[in-house]
Design a protein around this motif. Structure first.
Motif, PDB file in Angstrom:
ATOM      1  N   GLN A  25     -13.950 -28.022 -15.835  1.00 42.72           N
ATOM      2  CA  GLN A  25     -14.412 -27.619 -17.165  1.00 42.72           C
ATOM      3  C   GLN A  25     -13.363 -26.766 -17.864  1.00 42.72           C
ATOM      4  O   GLN A  25     -13.120 -26.905 -19.065  1.00 42.72           O
ATOM      5  N   HIS A  26     -12.714 -25.893 -17.105  1.00 44.91           N
ATOM      6  CA  HIS A  26     -11.668 -25.047 -17.684  1.00 44.91           C
ATOM      7  C   HIS A  26     -10.500 -25.900 -18.175  1.00 44.91           C
ATOM      8  O   HIS A  26      -9.969 -25.684 -19.269  1.00 44.91           O
ATOM      9  N   ALA A  27     -10.109 -26.888 -17.356  1.00 49.05           N
ATOM     10  CA  ALA A  27      -9.019 -27.779 -17.764  1.00 49.05           C
ATOM     11  C   ALA A  27      -9.406 -28.555 -19.024  1.00 49.05           C
ATOM     12  O   ALA A  27      -8.588 -28.732 -19.940  1.00 49.05           O
ATOM     13  N   GLY A  28     -10.647 -29.024 -19.092  1.00 51.33           N
ATOM     14  CA  GLY A  28     -11.113 -29.729 -20.287  1.00 51.33           C
ATOM     15  C   GLY A  28     -11.115 -28.840 -21.505  1.00 51.33           C
ATOM     16  O   GLY A  28     -10.742 -29.255 -22.605  1.00 51.33           O
ATOM     17  N   LEU A  29     -11.498 -27.585 -21.327  1.00 54.18           N
ATOM     18  CA  LEU A  29     -11.501 -26.629 -22.432  1.00 54.18           C
ATOM     19  C   LEU A  29     -10.087 -26.362 -22.922  1.00 54.18           C
ATOM     20  O   LEU A  29      -9.827 -26.324 -24.123  1.00 54.18           O
ATOM     21  N   GLU A  30      -9.153 -26.205 -22.006  1.00 53.77           N
ATOM     22  CA  GLU A  30      -7.757 -25.977 -22.390  1.00 53.77           C
ATOM     23  C   GLU A  30      -7.178 -27.186 -23.113  1.00 53.77           C
ATOM     24  O   GLU A  30      -6.442 -27.045 -24.091  1.00 53.77           O
ATOM     25  N   SER A  31      -7.519 -28.383 -22.655  1.00 55.42           N
ATOM     26  CA  SER A  31      -7.049 -29.592 -23.324  1.00 55.42           C
ATOM     27  C   SER A  31      -7.596 -29.665 -24.751  1.00 55.42           C
ATOM     28  O   SER A  31      -6.858 -29.974 -25.699  1.00 55.42           O
TER      29      SER A  31
END
Length: 106
Positions: A25-31
């Motif tokens: 989820q964090h990676a998706g948010l950063e993307s």
């Protein structure tokens, strides 16, 4: 069967409610944050282009409006039949340099 996506957790930390994200989820948010930044930069470039074009067109209109009619007739077709102000302004718009797009980041 497709596995369910991991849910975020909420907790209270020092009296504040916080959300704890999974690494995915964090990676998706950063993307999504990077994509938003790129879109905002593109909109800023488009606004700058529009502002420049409006300034240039306004200046061209002022200059052309200040040319006396007898001099316009002597321009020998450059602003004569079929080549009026709308056509000249279209030529100016077409000749304006475009702000290069930044390469998309992912």
């Amino acid at each position: 069967m497709v596995p369910k996506p991991a849910k975020h957790r909420t907790m209270t930390l020092n009296g504040a409610n916080v959300v704890v994200l999974t690494p995915e989820q964090h990676a998706g948010l950063e993307s999504a944050r990077r994509q938003l930044g790129g879109a905002q930069a593109q909109v800023a470039r488009m606004k700058l282009d529009l502002h420049r074009e409006r300034q240039l067109l306004g200046e061209a209109q002022r200059v052309l409006a200040s040319i006396p009619a007898d001099q316009i007739e002597r321009l020998d077709g450059r602003l004569g039949p079929g080549r009026g102000l709308p056509e000249l302004l279209a030529d100016i718009r077409a000749a304006l340099p475009r702000t290069p797009d930044a390469s998309p980041r992912t």
